[in-house]
Design a protein around this motif. Structure first.
Motif, short mmCIF file in Angstrom:
data_model
loop_
_atom_site.label_atom_id
_atom_site.label_comp_id
_atom_site.label_asym_id
_atom_site.label_seq_id
_atom_site.Cartn_x
_atom_site.Cartn_y
_atom_site.Cartn_z
N ALA A 104 43.42 41.60 43.15
CA ALA A 104 42.52 42.71 43.47
C ALA A 104 41.47 42.81 42.37
O ALA A 104 41.75 42.51 41.20
CB ALA A 104 43.30 44.02 43.58
N TRP A 105 40.29 43.22 42.73
CA TRP A 105 39.25 43.56 41.77
C TRP A 105 39.12 45.08 41.72
O TRP A 105 38.96 45.73 42.76
CB TRP A 105 37.90 42.98 42.19
N LEU A 106 39.17 45.63 40.51
CA LEU A 106 38.96 47.06 40.31
C LEU A 106 37.68 47.23 39.51
O LEU A 106 37.57 46.74 38.37
CB LEU A 106 40.15 47.68 39.57
N LEU A 107 36.71 47.92 40.07
CA LEU A 107 35.42 48.15 39.44
C LEU A 107 35.24 49.64 39.21
O LEU A 107 35.50 50.45 40.10
CB LEU A 107 34.28 47.65 40.32
N PHE A 108 34.77 50.02 38.01
CA PHE A 108 34.55 51.43 37.74
C PHE A 108 33.54 51.58 36.61
O PHE A 108 33.29 50.64 35.84
CB PHE A 108 35.86 52.15 37.40
N MET A 149 30.40 40.53 45.63
CA MET A 149 30.15 39.90 44.34
C MET A 149 30.34 40.87 43.18
O MET A 149 30.28 42.09 43.35
CB MET A 149 28.73 39.32 44.31
N VAL A 150 30.57 40.30 42.00
CA VAL A 150 30.53 41.05 40.75
C VAL A 150 29.51 40.39 39.83
O VAL A 150 29.21 39.20 39.95
CB VAL A 150 31.91 41.09 40.03
N ALA A 151 28.97 41.19 38.90
CA ALA A 151 28.01 40.69 37.92
C ALA A 151 28.30 41.34 36.58
O ALA A 151 28.71 42.50 36.52
CB ALA A 151 26.58 41.00 38.36
N PHE A 159 26.09 36.74 34.50
CA PHE A 159 27.02 35.92 35.25
C PHE A 159 27.35 36.64 36.55
O PHE A 159 27.53 37.87 36.56
CB PHE A 159 28.31 35.69 34.46
N VAL A 160 27.47 35.89 37.64
CA VAL A 160 27.86 36.47 38.92
C VAL A 160 29.00 35.65 39.50
O VAL A 160 29.13 34.45 39.22
CB VAL A 160 26.68 36.52 39.91
N GLU A 161 29.85 36.32 40.29
CA GLU A 161 31.00 35.66 40.89
C GLU A 161 31.25 36.23 42.28
O GLU A 161 31.16 37.44 42.50
CB GLU A 161 32.24 35.85 40.02
N ASP A 162 31.54 35.34 43.21
CA ASP A 162 31.98 35.75 44.54
C ASP A 162 33.45 36.15 44.45
O ASP A 162 34.29 35.33 44.08
CB ASP A 162 31.79 34.60 45.53
N MET A 163 33.78 37.39 44.76
CA MET A 163 35.14 37.88 44.59
C MET A 163 36.13 37.22 45.55
O MET A 163 37.33 37.19 45.27
CB MET A 163 35.19 39.40 44.76
N LEU A 164 35.66 36.70 46.65
CA LEU A 164 36.54 36.06 47.61
C LEU A 164 36.84 34.62 47.24
O LEU A 164 37.99 34.18 47.27
CB LEU A 164 35.95 36.13 49.01
N THR A 165 35.81 33.87 46.87
CA THR A 165 35.97 32.43 46.64
C THR A 165 36.16 32.06 45.17
O THR A 165 36.64 30.97 44.87
CB THR A 165 34.76 31.67 47.17
N THR A 194 22.24 38.76 44.94
CA THR A 194 22.75 38.33 46.23
C THR A 194 23.42 36.97 46.02
O THR A 194 23.35 36.41 44.92
CB THR A 194 21.62 38.18 47.27
N PRO A 195 24.09 36.42 47.02
CA PRO A 195 24.71 35.10 46.84
C PRO A 195 23.71 33.97 46.58
O PRO A 195 24.12 32.87 46.20
CB PRO A 195 25.45 34.88 48.18
N THR A 196 22.42 34.22 46.75
CA THR A 196 21.42 33.16 46.56
C THR A 196 20.37 33.48 45.51
O THR A 196 19.50 32.65 45.23
CB THR A 196 20.70 32.87 47.89
#
Length: 218
Positions: A104-108, A149-151, A159-165, A194-196
């Motif tokens: 799980a990702w927890l963002l706050f 996504m997270v950044a 840095f950015v990351e797709d939380m699913l993949t 965005t993803p792109t």
């Protein structure tokens, strides 16, 4: 509840307010810090019912626990000790994204300063918790980050990351910056991810500059 790609499920407790509030002391804050008294539980409709639970004590978020049916243990950390900081929670500024029984990702965001935090919580007994205390979260109305996504920043890059993949990309500022994460908007005004594409308005050598990069997540 919002589904991107099953079984990846995002659950939010309440909508985000677009303006800052005061804690009652006259000092402006990112969001209302009066009292965090209602514990939060985030769940998924996945078969084994994974969950993330934040308990409250003395008007502060006290501990974090997560597990699922059959995991055999409830993992738990004290938030202040784990974050090396006392974070002022507001339920409207917390989001949890649960990827079945993987993690799980927890963002706050800290309501006192606006500082963004990101925790990646593995649903097993021993894997290391991912922890970022320089999160660029879309809970902040000046930051737009695509839902999946997270950044975050390390003072020289975004840095950015797709939380699913788990796929990632980055963009450099071109130099290291003396960013104070407790006053992030003094250095990074706004962000759009965005993803792109990554776009950011950042202060470099005392001048606001707009940087942009087309990205491919890998």
């Amino acid at each position: 509840m919002k589904n991107w790609v099953l079984p990846f499920i995002a659950i939010s407790i309440a909508s985000v307010n677009s303006s800052c509030k005061s804690s009652g002391s006259g000092q402006p804050t990112f969001c209302d810090t009066t009292c965090f008294k209602d514990s939060l539980k985030f769940t998924s409709d996945a078969k084994l019912k994974p969950y993330v639970y934040i308990s409250a004590s003395n008007c502060m978020a006290d501990s974090l626990a997560w597990s699922y049916k059959g995991m055999g243990v409830n993992r738990k950390v004290g938030l202040t000790d784990f974050l090396n900081n006392a974070v002022h929670f507001n339920k409207n500024y917390v989001r949890c994204y649960i990827n079945d029984t993987a993690y799980a990702w927890l963002l706050f965001n800290d309501c006192a300063t606006g500082r963004g935090y990101q925790l990646k919580l593995p649903f097993n007994k021993t894997a290391t918790i991912g922890r970022k205390s320089s999160g660029i979260n879309s809970l902040d109305p000046k930051f737009f980050i695509a839902d999946n996504m997270v950044a975050y920043t390390d003072r020289g890059n975004i840095f950015v990351e797709d939380m699913l993949t788990g796929k990632t990309a980055q963009m450099t500022f071109g130099k290291a910056l003396e960013i104070d994460y407790d006053a992030l908007h003094e250095y990074i005004d706004s962000v759009n991810v965005t993803p792109t594409r990554i776009w950011v308005k950042v202060k470099i050598d005392n001048e606001w500059k707009e940087l942009e990069k087309n990205i491919t997540l890998k």
